[in-house]
Design an enzyme around this catalytic site. Structure first.
Site, PDB file in Angstrom:
ATOM      1  CD  GLU A 143       1.336  -5.520   5.658  1.00  0.00           C
ATOM      2  OE1 GLU A 143       2.234  -6.372   5.865  1.00  0.00           O
ATOM      3  OE2 GLU A 143       0.607  -5.534   4.655  1.00  0.00           O
ATOM      4  N   GLY A 147       0.606  -5.059   0.849  1.00  0.00           N
ATOM      5  CA  GLY A 147      -0.506  -5.187  -0.089  1.00  0.00           C
ATOM      6  C   GLY A 147      -0.096  -5.819  -1.417  1.00  0.00           C
ATOM      7  CB  ALA A 176      -0.891  -0.009   1.237  1.00  0.00           C
ATOM      8  CD  GLU A 215      -2.374  -7.804   2.591  1.00  0.00           C
ATOM      9  OE1 GLU A 215      -2.158  -6.613   2.287  1.00  0.00           O
ATOM     10  OE2 GLU A 215      -2.994  -8.141   3.618  1.00  0.00           O
TER      11      GLU A 215
HETATM   12  C1  HXC Z   1       5.012   4.480  -0.965  1.00  0.00           C
HETATM   13  C2  HXC Z   1       7.026   3.582  -1.589  1.00  0.00           C
HETATM   14  C3  HXC Z   1       6.657   2.318  -1.097  1.00  0.00           C
HETATM   15  C4  HXC Z   1       5.362   2.180  -0.514  1.00  0.00           C
HETATM   16  C5  HXC Z   1       8.641   2.162  -1.897  1.00  0.00           C
HETATM   17  N1  HXC Z   1       8.265   3.436  -2.076  1.00  0.00           N
HETATM   18  N2  HXC Z   1       7.685   1.454  -1.287  1.00  0.00           N
HETATM   19  N3  HXC Z   1       6.218   4.646  -1.517  1.00  0.00           N
HETATM   20  N4  HXC Z   1       4.579   3.288  -0.466  1.00  0.00           N
HETATM   21  N5  HXC Z   1       4.900   1.011  -0.042  1.00  0.00           N
HETATM   22  C6  HXC Z   1       9.035   4.533  -2.688  1.00  0.00           C
HETATM   23  C7  HXC Z   1      10.173   4.998  -1.815  1.00  0.00           C
HETATM   24  O1  HXC Z   1       9.714   5.903  -0.841  1.00  0.00           O
HETATM   25  C8  HXC Z   1      11.091   5.655  -2.830  1.00  0.00           C
HETATM   26  O2  HXC Z   1      10.561   6.920  -3.146  1.00  0.00           O
HETATM   27  C9  HXC Z   1      10.926   4.762  -4.052  1.00  0.00           C
HETATM   28  O3  HXC Z   1       9.673   4.076  -3.870  1.00  0.00           O
HETATM   29  C10 HXC Z   1      12.026   3.734  -4.196  1.00  0.00           C
HETATM   30  O4  HXC Z   1      12.108   3.016  -2.982  1.00  0.00           O
HETATM   31  P1  HXC Z   1      13.436   2.930  -2.089  1.00  0.00           P
HETATM   32  O5  HXC Z   1      13.005   2.673  -0.683  1.00  0.00           O
HETATM   33  O6  HXC Z   1      14.335   4.085  -2.369  1.00  0.00           O
HETATM   34  O7  HXC Z   1      14.130   1.629  -2.700  1.00  0.00           O
HETATM   35  P2  HXC Z   1      15.092   0.600  -1.948  1.00  0.00           P
HETATM   36  O8  HXC Z   1      16.042   1.328  -1.061  1.00  0.00           O
HETATM   37  O9  HXC Z   1      15.637  -0.275  -3.046  1.00  0.00           O
HETATM   38  O10 HXC Z   1      14.140  -0.263  -0.991  1.00  0.00           O
HETATM   39  C11 HXC Z   1      13.103  -1.076  -1.557  1.00  0.00           C
HETATM   40  C12 HXC Z   1      12.125  -1.546  -0.446  1.00  0.00           C
HETATM   41  C13 HXC Z   1      11.644  -0.293   0.337  1.00  0.00           C
HETATM   42  C14 HXC Z   1      12.849  -2.511   0.521  1.00  0.00           C
HETATM   43  C15 HXC Z   1      10.984  -2.260  -1.120  1.00  0.00           C
HETATM   44  O11 HXC Z   1      11.170   0.684  -0.607  1.00  0.00           O
HETATM   45  C16 HXC Z   1      10.527  -0.582   1.293  1.00  0.00           C
HETATM   46  O12 HXC Z   1      10.740  -1.110   2.380  1.00  0.00           O
HETATM   47  N6  HXC Z   1       9.286  -0.173   0.942  1.00  0.00           N
HETATM   48  C17 HXC Z   1       8.139  -0.315   1.822  1.00  0.00           C
HETATM   49  C18 HXC Z   1       7.676  -1.736   1.863  1.00  0.00           C
HETATM   50  C19 HXC Z   1       6.508  -1.923   2.851  1.00  0.00           C
HETATM   51  O13 HXC Z   1       6.658  -1.672   4.041  1.00  0.00           O
HETATM   52  N7  HXC Z   1       5.354  -2.331   2.333  1.00  0.00           N
HETATM   53  C20 HXC Z   1       4.179  -2.532   3.152  1.00  0.00           C
HETATM   54  C21 HXC Z   1       3.343  -1.308   3.075  1.00  0.00           C
HETATM   55  S1  HXC Z   1       1.994  -1.413   4.208  1.00  0.00           S
HETATM   56  P3  HXC Z   1      11.518   8.217  -3.337  1.00  0.00           P
HETATM   57  O14 HXC Z   1      10.547   9.333  -3.542  1.00  0.00           O
HETATM   58  O15 HXC Z   1      12.335   8.339  -2.089  1.00  0.00           O
HETATM   59  O16 HXC Z   1      12.334   7.886  -4.555  1.00  0.00           O
HETATM   60  C22 HXC Z   1       0.793  -2.231   3.444  1.00  0.00           C
HETATM   61  C23 HXC Z   1      -0.497  -2.319   4.231  1.00  0.00           C
HETATM   62  C24 HXC Z   1      -1.596  -3.021   3.503  1.00  0.00           C
HETATM   63  O17 HXC Z   1       0.938  -2.718   2.379  1.00  0.00           O
HETATM   64  C25 HXC Z   1      -2.884  -3.040   4.302  1.00  0.00           C
HETATM   65  C26 HXC Z   1      -3.545  -1.693   4.455  1.00  0.00           C
HETATM   66  C27 HXC Z   1      -4.969  -1.804   4.932  1.00  0.00           C
END
Ligand code: HXC
Length: 260
Positions: free
Chosen positions: A135, A112, A66, A115
């Site tokens: 999460e 997500g 998400a 999922e």
């Molecule tokens: C918004 C995101 C994102 C996300 C990555 N980006 N994941 N933006 N939401 N889920 C963005 C980063 O901010 C960054 O933007 C760009 O994408 C590239 O990502 P980086 O982090 O610079 O890349 P890297 O260092 O290679 O790391 C990759 C990664 C990391 C390990 C995947 O991005 C990460 O941990 N992302 C979050 C993963 C996560 O926690 N997902 C779960 C979300 S919660 P900029 O602008 O800086 O270039 C969820 C809840 C669902 O899904 C249920 C809700 C009801």
């Protein structure tokens, strides 16, 4: 239809849904969800589409979850509950499509994103793919079906490990625990090949009935599930394709299934 965050393409009988916001690693913001819901409607209405492949744009991610910039803005339980229910509903629609659905996991499938991949029938991953439900590292829990689909796929113990630790699972481990079905260099190409092979060999109504039997069976007691199986078996026997399939076997020829 005009989409900004996804593309919907057709390759013969295959629908290809690409989540396409590579700058955010294809994170699912609300607008992207809305477009996915519209795409699913179009796919359901299009009689030419006989299988669906979901993948991610760019070369780093399937879907990294998400959109955390939106999740950061959420206030209070109601808002969160609502968001969860809406996402659950869209992924349920995907899981209930009456034909084969495949996720070509070409990189990160997190939160997500995993999922979404788990709402598909099968997952084919690239060797560098990383999967997880991180999460809890954000103070959240999975909200788009993950707490329920992951234990059904890999067992309760492994699912708890993955969700409680928030760790990322590499493609090799994901394969060994059954979270992904195959690991190959070109998952989208392989997904297309897999889907075409299924379409050339198996009766479409049978595929739909198998999916329904498994899905409904997982939701109920074993006894009730056997009744569901028998009902759906009865429906399969009543199809033209069952006559064609059994006749073709006896005549030592290839069946010509019509989806009737
Ligand atoms: C918004 C995101 C994102 C996300 C990555 N980006 N994941 N933006 N939401 N889920 C963005 C980063 O901010 C960054 O933007 C760009 O994408 C590239 O990502 P980086 O982090 O610079 O890349 P890297 O260092 O290679 O790391 C990759 C990664 C990391 C390990 C995947 O991005 C990460 O941990 N992302 C979050 C993963 C996560 O926690 N997902 C779960 C979300 S919660 P900029 O602008 O800086 O270039 C969820 C809840 C669902 O899904 C249920 C809700 C009801």
């Amino acid at each position: 239809a005009e989409f900004e965050n996804i593309t919907l393409d057709q390759d013969g009988p295959l629908g290809i849904l690409t989540i396409n916001r590579p700058k955010s690693l294809n994170a699912l913001n609300i607008e992207t969800f809305r477009e996915i819901a519209e795409a699913i409607m179009l796919i359901e209405e299009n009689p030419e589409v006989e299988a669906l492949i979901v993948t991610g744009g760019g070369d780093k991610a399937f879907v990294a979850g998400a959109d955390i910039t939106e999740v950061a803005e959420l206030e209070g339980a109601f808002n969160g509950r609502d968001l969860s229910l809406q996402g659950q509903d869209i992924f349920q629609q995907i899981s209930q499509l009456p034909f084969l659905t495949l996720a070509a996991v070409n990189g990160y499938a997190l939160g997500g994103g995993l999922e979404l991949a788990m709402a598909c029938d099968l997952r084919i991953a690239s060797p560098g793919a990383k999967l997880g439900l991180p999460e809890a590292t954000l103070g959240l829990i999975p909200g788009y079906g993950g707490t329920q689909r992951l234990p059904r796929l890999v067992g309760v113990g492994r699912a708890l490990d993955i969700m409680i630790s928030g760790r990322l699972v590499d493609a090799r481990e994901a394969h060994s625990i059954g979270l992904v079905n195959e690991v190959v260099d070109q998952p989208l190409d392989r997904a297309k090949e897999y889907a075409r092979n299924v379409l050339s060999k198996t009766a479409p109504l049978a595929v739909g009935l198998i999916k329904e039997a498994v899905r409904r069976g997982m939701d109920t007691t074993f006894g009730d599930a056997l009744e569901i199986e028998a009902d759906l078996f009865g429906m399969a026997v009543a199809t033209e394709d069952r006559k064609e399939g059994t006749q073709a076997f006896l005549e030592k020829r290839k069946p010509n299934f019509k989806g009737e």
